[in-house]
Design a protein around this motif. Structure first.
Motif, PDB file in Angstrom:
ATOM      1  N   SER A   1       1.042  -1.115   0.237  1.00  0.00           N
ATOM      2  CA  SER A   1      -0.084  -0.487  -0.020  1.00  0.00           C
ATOM      3  C   SER A   1       0.875   1.204  -0.069  1.00  0.00           C
ATOM      4  O   SER A   1       1.693   1.395   1.185  1.00  0.00           O
ATOM      5  N   HIS A   2       0.409   2.081  -0.807  1.00  0.00           N
ATOM      6  CA  HIS A   2       1.624   3.385  -1.011  1.00  0.00           C
ATOM      7  C   HIS A   2       2.917   2.876  -1.149  1.00  0.00           C
ATOM      8  O   HIS A   2       3.801   3.635  -0.457  1.00  0.00           O
ATOM      9  N   GLY A   3       3.254   2.062  -1.825  1.00  0.00           N
ATOM     10  CA  GLY A   3       4.856   2.156  -1.388  1.00  0.00           C
ATOM     11  C   GLY A   3       5.752   1.353  -0.470  1.00  0.00           C
ATOM     12  O   GLY A   3       6.527   0.334  -0.196  1.00  0.00           O
ATOM     13  N   ARG A   4       4.838   0.552   0.598  1.00  0.00           N
ATOM     14  CA  ARG A   4       4.822  -0.062   1.759  1.00  0.00           C
ATOM     15  C   ARG A   4       4.865  -1.583   1.723  1.00  0.00           C
ATOM     16  O   ARG A   4       3.989  -1.573   1.384  1.00  0.00           O
TER      17      ARG A   4
ATOM     18  N   PRO B   1      -7.034   1.950   2.792  1.00  0.00           N
ATOM     19  CA  PRO B   1      -6.531   1.922   1.948  1.00  0.00           C
ATOM     20  C   PRO B   1      -6.294   2.446   0.000  1.00  0.00           C
ATOM     21  O   PRO B   1      -7.729   1.482  -0.515  1.00  0.00           O
ATOM     22  N   THR B   2      -6.296   3.239  -0.528  1.00  0.00           N
ATOM     23  CA  THR B   2      -6.565   3.060  -1.606  1.00  0.00           C
ATOM     24  C   THR B   2      -5.757   2.399  -3.345  1.00  0.00           C
ATOM     25  O   THR B   2      -6.468   1.548  -4.052  1.00  0.00           O
ATOM     26  N   ASP B   3      -4.799   1.552  -2.452  1.00  0.00           N
ATOM     27  CA  ASP B   3      -4.059   0.993  -3.497  1.00  0.00           C
ATOM     28  C   ASP B   3      -3.879  -0.603  -2.889  1.00  0.00           C
ATOM     29  O   ASP B   3      -2.664  -0.285  -2.987  1.00  0.00           O
TER      30      ASP B   3
END
Length: 250
Positions: free
Chosen positions: A49-52, A70-72
């Motif tokens: 999520s968000h690169g994490r 989370p959006t992604d």
């Protein structure tokens, strides 16, 4: 390269699960996702999520602290989305992936049906679903598609915002938000007693079978209806899809 992308899109399926009103919040949506992953043997899956990269405990803590889903969110080659509308009285979870097996999706649905407020669920092909509901003519040329043969209507916005859009209202694969449910169609669907209340129709198994659905009775008054083992695609019979759709929504 374009051919590879096109083939990937064809394989990508989407499961949509709809719940009544505010029956599902961020944390309960996570619980459903966790349960589905457990059912397919991915209990130890890490989430992106968000690169994490996050484990379950960290993801739960993040969602509890932010009070936002989370959006992604991704895990095990699946993408997850949660949303809804207070005005339209429903919430939903979307799971996108390429399992190629209805049984995998059924792992999520069986858990959803055991949760309060379950309304409906169905499987669609992401690419087909997208273009059946795309209204902006400007999207077509960039994707190598022509929209010259498609019906056009006014967007209905006041001047100067008014513009010409594609009329998707008669597309067999259209997805329309309704009060308490979503008017969508898939080759495999799961429908609850609450669904029939929302569409204001009496469940009629004989009518469903006559239209081409195979009906399977499940627990708690839920049913599974399927017309084919594969998802609907652009190469499918649109008249057949329209007939199957009419048997459910009228």
């Amino acid at each position: 390269m374009k051919m590879v992308v096109k083939e990937w899109l064809v394989r990508t399926e989407r499961l949509e699960i709809v719940f009544d009103g505010e029956a599902l919040d961020d944390m309960r949506a996570l619980e459903l996702i966790f349960a589905g992953l457990d059912a397919i043997g991915a209990r130890r899956a890490m989430f992106g999520s968000h690169g994490r990269e996050l484990g379950r405990a960290d993801l739960e803590a993040q969602v509890m602290a932010s009070r936002r889903f989370p959006t992604d969110l991704r895990a095990e080659n699946y993408e997850f989305r949660f949303g809804g509308s207070v005005a339209w009285k429903h919430t939903f979870v979307m799971v996108t992936g390429s399992p190629g097996d209805v049984g995998v999706w059924e792992s999520w649905v069986s858990r959803a049906m055991g949760m309060p407020g379950f309304v409906q669920s169905w499987i669609s092909q992401r690419d087909y679903d997208y273009w059946q509901n795309a209204e902006d003519p400007l999207e077509y040329p960039g994707s190598g598609r022509s929209c010259e043969h498609l019906p056009m209507i006014s967007s209905g916005d006041p001047p100067p915002l008014d513009r010409v859009i594609i009329d998707t209202s008669r597309n067999p694969g259209r997805r329309t938000i309704r009060s308490g449910y979503v008017e969508g169609i898939g080759a495999v669907m799961w429908l609850s007693p609450l669904f029939w209340q929302r569409v204001r129709r009496q469940r009629n198994d004989a009518e469903l079978v006559e239209a081409g659905w195979h009906v399977t009775a499940l627990s708690d008054g839920n049913i599974k209806v399927d017309a084919a083992m594969n998802v609907f695609t652009e190469q499918g019979d649109s008249a057949e899809q329209a007939r199957l759709r009419a048997a459910i929504y009228g």
